[in-house]
Design an enzyme around this catalytic site. Structure first.
Site, PDB file in Angstrom:
ATOM      1  N   ILE A  83      33.370  44.064  47.531  1.00  0.00           N
ATOM      2  CA  ILE A  83      32.585  44.654  46.450  1.00  0.00           C
ATOM      3  C   ILE A  83      31.747  45.814  46.953  1.00  0.00           C
ATOM      4  CG2 ILE A  83      30.701  44.228  44.822  1.00  0.00           C
ATOM      5  CD1 ILE A  83      31.762  41.386  44.470  1.00  0.00           C
ATOM      6  N   TYR A 135      26.559  28.756  50.792  1.00  0.00           N
ATOM      7  CA  TYR A 135      26.593  29.962  49.956  1.00  0.00           C
ATOM      8  C   TYR A 135      25.904  29.720  48.617  1.00  0.00           C
ATOM      9  CZ  TYR A 135      28.607  33.883  47.320  1.00  0.00           C
ATOM     10  OH  TYR A 135      28.782  35.010  46.548  1.00  0.00           O
TER      11      TYR A 135
END
Length: 339
Positions: free
Chosen positions: A14, A151
């Site tokens: 990204i 995460y």
């Protein structure tokens, strides 16, 4: 006059797609990441558009290094207008198979890395009363899933931190804005880079979107930062809605499907690089060069290049007006039938 933008995690995925899009609109782009090969390739992407690139090798877990990078950016490029936090790392494994040092490292990169980037940007933006900070988030900021406890914890933390900071800026009536973009599963190289103890190759939970979809959302958020957050992908909207309405049911669904949906049918290669402690795309000088991975992962054949939910998130006012108009029309028609 070009804007000065900063992207962390800019060497791939990204971050790489965001850097390309910022350059295409004419921004000078500072690129922060650990991997020298990926950084060099991203810088070349930026320069090919005619824009200025400033690649800086930095570990976002080190606040001193991040702050020094921000200082260098302002000296060489000018005052920072936009800071995009995207850098992260993680471990794919059940919680008890994650070492505590690995859990701490994930938190330092994927949560404190955002805190460090935000502090470095804010300390320069606030005196000028100008600037935008975009946090690249995830549906997992609201909904934890199995095999990604480190995460998910980091993304939840980023969400809470960002909400707290946003309220402080509102209290000050500051013209510095912070917004968050909650992402779906994205086709990036992370699934071959993140440290994994799964028996099979890791994959994003379908549906999968291309990183360019995520990049479009980040730039829209940067240009419209007064919205507190944006959701990308119908899967993100459905996940967050289901978690708000029936979290216990979602727990059971994920216990049933969450393991298999995050793995392909292919056995995991035990020799794959892992980027938790050092970059998978190292520089030639350190002998760990893994090559430039680009923005895309291995799932191009499955990934979507558009998101209707992103369009809806960007045009929620229009959709609300249309819905309101339809309700009024329906009400009038119903009333006419009662006469």
């Amino acid at each position: 006059m070009s804007r000065i933008s900063v992207v962390t995690g800019a060497s791939a995925g990204i971050g790489r797609a965001v850097a390309r899009r910022l350059a295409a609109r004419g921004d000078a782009v500072a690129l922060l990441a650990r991997g020298g090969e990926g950084l060099a390739a991203t810088a070349e992407d930026v320069r090919e558009t005619g824009a200025t690139a400033l690649p800086i090798e930095v570990d976002v877990a080190d606040f001193g290094a991040v702050d020094a990078a921000a200082e260098r950016i302002e000296k060489e490029l000018g005052p920072i207008d936009l800071w995009v936090n995207d850098a992260f790392s993680s471990v794919f494994a059940p919680f008890e198979q994650i070492g505590m040092d690995e859990f701490a490292r994930t938190t330092e990169v994927s949560y404190l890395g955002y805190v460090h980037g935000t502090r470095a940007a804010l300390s320069r933006m606030r005196p000028r009363d100008h600037g935008v900070i975009v946090q690249v988030g995830s549906a997992l900021a609201y909904r934890g899933i199995p095999l990604q406890s480190a995460y998910c914890g980091a993304k939840h933390a980023v969400q809470g931190f960002t909400e707290s900071l946003r309220v402080e800026l509102l209290h000050e009536k500051s013209n510095v804005h912070v917004t968050m973009v909650q992402m779906p599963a994205v086709n990036t190289p992370q699934f071959r880079w993140v440290l994994s103890r799964l028996p099979r190759e890791a994959q994003p939970v379908p549906p999968i979107y291309q990183p360019e979809v995520a990049a479009r959302a980040v730039l829209y958020a940067a240009d419209h930062p007064k919205r507190r957050e944006y959701w990308v992908g119908g899967s993100t909207a459905l996940t967050l809605a289901a978690n708000a309405v029936a979290p216990g049911l979602l727990d059971r669904y994920l216990a049933w499907q969450g393991y298999g949906s995050q793995q392909t049918d292919e056995a995991r290669d035990p020799h794959e690089p892992a980027n938790l402690w050092s970059p998978a795309d190292g520089s030639p000088a350190d002998g760990r060069g893994g090559g430039d991975a680009g923005a895309h992962g291995a799932f191009d054949d499955q990934a979507k290049s558009r998101s209707l939910q992103l369009w809806a998130s960007q045009h929620h006012g229009l959709l609300a007006s249309v819905a309101g108009g339809l309700l009024v029309t329906a009400g009038a028609a119903w009333a006419a039938t009662r006469r």
